[in-house]
Structure formats: structure tokens, C-alpha cells
Design a protein around this motif. Structure first.
Motif, PDB file in Angstrom:
ATOM      1  N   ALA A 196       0.820  -1.126  -0.038  1.00 28.71           N
ATOM      2  CA  ALA A 196      -0.226   0.021   0.015  1.00 28.71           C
ATOM      3  C   ALA A 196       0.848   1.253  -0.028  1.00 28.71           C
ATOM      4  O   ALA A 196       1.961   1.243   0.500  1.00 28.71           O
ATOM      5  N   LYS A 197       0.316   2.227  -0.560  1.00 34.23           N
ATOM      6  CA  LYS A 197       1.165   3.658  -0.368  1.00 34.23           C
ATOM      7  C   LYS A 197      -0.169   4.573   0.019  1.00 34.23           C
ATOM      8  O   LYS A 197      -1.289   4.324  -0.696  1.00 34.23           O
ATOM      9  N   ILE A 198       0.220   5.226   1.075  1.00 36.93           N
ATOM     10  CA  ILE A 198      -0.648   6.100   1.798  1.00 36.93           C
ATOM     11  C   ILE A 198      -0.595   7.653   1.067  1.00 36.93           C
ATOM     12  O   ILE A 198       0.591   7.888   1.327  1.00 36.93           O
ATOM     13  N   PHE A 199      -1.747   8.391   0.914  1.00 34.22           N
ATOM     14  CA  PHE A 199      -1.624   9.816   0.564  1.00 34.22           C
ATOM     15  C   PHE A 199      -2.249  10.526   1.433  1.00 34.22           C
ATOM     16  O   PHE A 199      -3.453  10.597   1.435  1.00 34.22           O
ATOM     17  N   PRO A 200      -1.651  11.561   2.470  1.00 32.12           N
ATOM     18  CA  PRO A 200      -2.274  12.390   3.164  1.00 32.12           C
ATOM     19  C   PRO A 200      -3.191  13.309   2.460  1.00 32.12           C
ATOM     20  O   PRO A 200      -2.604  13.805   1.276  1.00 32.12           O
ATOM     21  N   HIS A 201      -4.309  13.668   2.684  1.00 31.45           N
ATOM     22  CA  HIS A 201      -5.017  14.688   2.029  1.00 31.45           C
ATOM     23  C   HIS A 201      -4.648  16.212   2.292  1.00 31.45           C
ATOM     24  O   HIS A 201      -3.991  16.340   3.505  1.00 31.45           O
ATOM     25  N   PRO A 202      -4.649  17.020   1.400  1.00 39.64           N
ATOM     26  CA  PRO A 202      -4.002  18.377   1.786  1.00 39.64           C
ATOM     27  C   PRO A 202      -4.375  19.263   3.026  1.00 39.64           C
ATOM     28  O   PRO A 202      -3.506  19.541   3.621  1.00 39.64           O
ATOM     29  N   SER A 203      -5.632  18.852   3.470  1.00 41.32           N
ATOM     30  CA  SER A 203      -6.107  19.693   4.551  1.00 41.32           C
ATOM     31  C   SER A 203      -5.392  18.982   6.074  1.00 41.32           C
ATOM     32  O   SER A 203      -5.176  19.495   6.980  1.00 41.32           O
ATOM     33  N   THR A 204      -5.026  17.641   6.025  1.00 45.54           N
ATOM     34  CA  THR A 204      -4.236  17.266   6.842  1.00 45.54           C
ATOM     35  C   THR A 204      -2.732  17.429   7.006  1.00 45.54           C
ATOM     36  O   THR A 204      -1.987  17.281   8.036  1.00 45.54           O
ATOM     37  N   SER A 205      -2.049  18.041   5.842  1.00 44.91           N
ATOM     38  CA  SER A 205      -0.632  18.345   5.749  1.00 44.91           C
ATOM     39  C   SER A 205      -0.470  19.925   5.668  1.00 44.91           C
ATOM     40  O   SER A 205       0.632  20.190   4.821  1.00 44.91           O
ATOM     41  N   ARG A 206      -1.234  20.606   6.141  1.00 44.62           N
ATOM     42  CA  ARG A 206      -1.107  22.110   5.945  1.00 44.62           C
ATOM     43  C   ARG A 206       0.108  22.677   6.173  1.00 44.62           C
ATOM     44  O   ARG A 206       0.531  23.787   5.836  1.00 44.62           O
TER      45      ARG A 206
END
Length: 129
Positions: free
Chosen positions: A115-125
Motif C-alpha cells: 500500500a501507498k498512503i497519500f495524506p489529504h492536503p487538509s491534514t498536511s497544511r
């Protein structure tokens, strides 16, 4: 007094998630739908409790194609699924894979999913330039 969960509650939840995943699939144009047609979808918390949307691809080639389109996938996920903070593109081990094509591998099925996990932009501001 709260009602006890029953079989009807499970059916309702299954129906809700199926409708949600169908809406997700229908929100894309034909090229991405072609990639998603054989995928499975799921929602689960990560080991740290982060709500994650999983796309389980049938093979590595489709997973790689989906990874190349991750920005639009994350956008649609965020639009349709409030509270989901990351998306995972996953590949299950191939059952009955040819041991000849993978030196050193036995006929036993693989035990782990990639698996490759991609954080959503709102969680990595905090990473904004």
C-alpha cells in the motif's frame, strides 16, 4: 433507551457504503472508471486512528496508474467523504502466482498487502510553501 444493533443496521450500513462507493466511481470520467472497475473500496482507521479510504487494485499496473492520478482521486474523496484524512492505493498479493516468474518464492500465498498512503492536503497544511 438506545436500540440494540441488529441485522437491519448492518444491512443499512452496507447499503450506505455501497451507494457511497458507487457515487465515488460514477464521479470520474471513463479513463479513470476503467481503472477502478475491478477495484474494491473500503474505509478503516490507520493504526494511529486516522480515517483512511482504501482502493484495493487487482494488480500492480492498475495501482501504479491510480497513483499517477492521485490528485483527482484525493479531490473526489474529500468532496464525497468528509472526515477522511488520507487515501491508500493497495495491491493484494496475487493468488496462484507463477513461482517461475519470482525466483525464490514458493507456491504459498503472500501474506502481506502492498500500500501507498497519500495524506489529504487538509491534514498536511504545515507543508504549505
Amino acid at each position: 433507551m438506545l436500540s440494540k444493533p441488529g441485522f437491519g443496521d448492518r444491512e443499512l450500513a452496507d447499503s450506505f457504503y455501497q451507494a457511497l462507493f458507487n457515487r465515488f466511481y460514477d464521479s470520474f470520467d471513463s479513463p479513470i472508471q476503467t481503472l477502478l472497475i475491478d477495484c474494491q473500496f473500503g474505509l478503516a482507521p490507520s493504526p494511529t486512528g486516522v480515517q483512511t479510504f482504501f482502493i484495493l487494485a487487482p494488480n500492480m499496473a492498475i495501482a501504479e496508474e491510480l497513483t499517477q492520478r492521485i490528485e483527482i482521486i484525493i479531490k473526489r474523496t474529500s468532496d464525497l467523504m468528509a472526515g477522511i484524512a488520507q487515501t491508500g492505493i493497495c495491491v493484494a498479493p496475487q493468488k496462484g502466482s507463477d513461482p517461475e516468474s519470482s525466483p525464490g518464492r514458493s507456491n504459498a500465498p503472500a501474506q502481506y498487502m502492498l500500500a501507498k498512503i497519500f495524506p489529504h492536503p487538509s491534514t498536511s497544511r504545515c507543508n504549505v510553501d
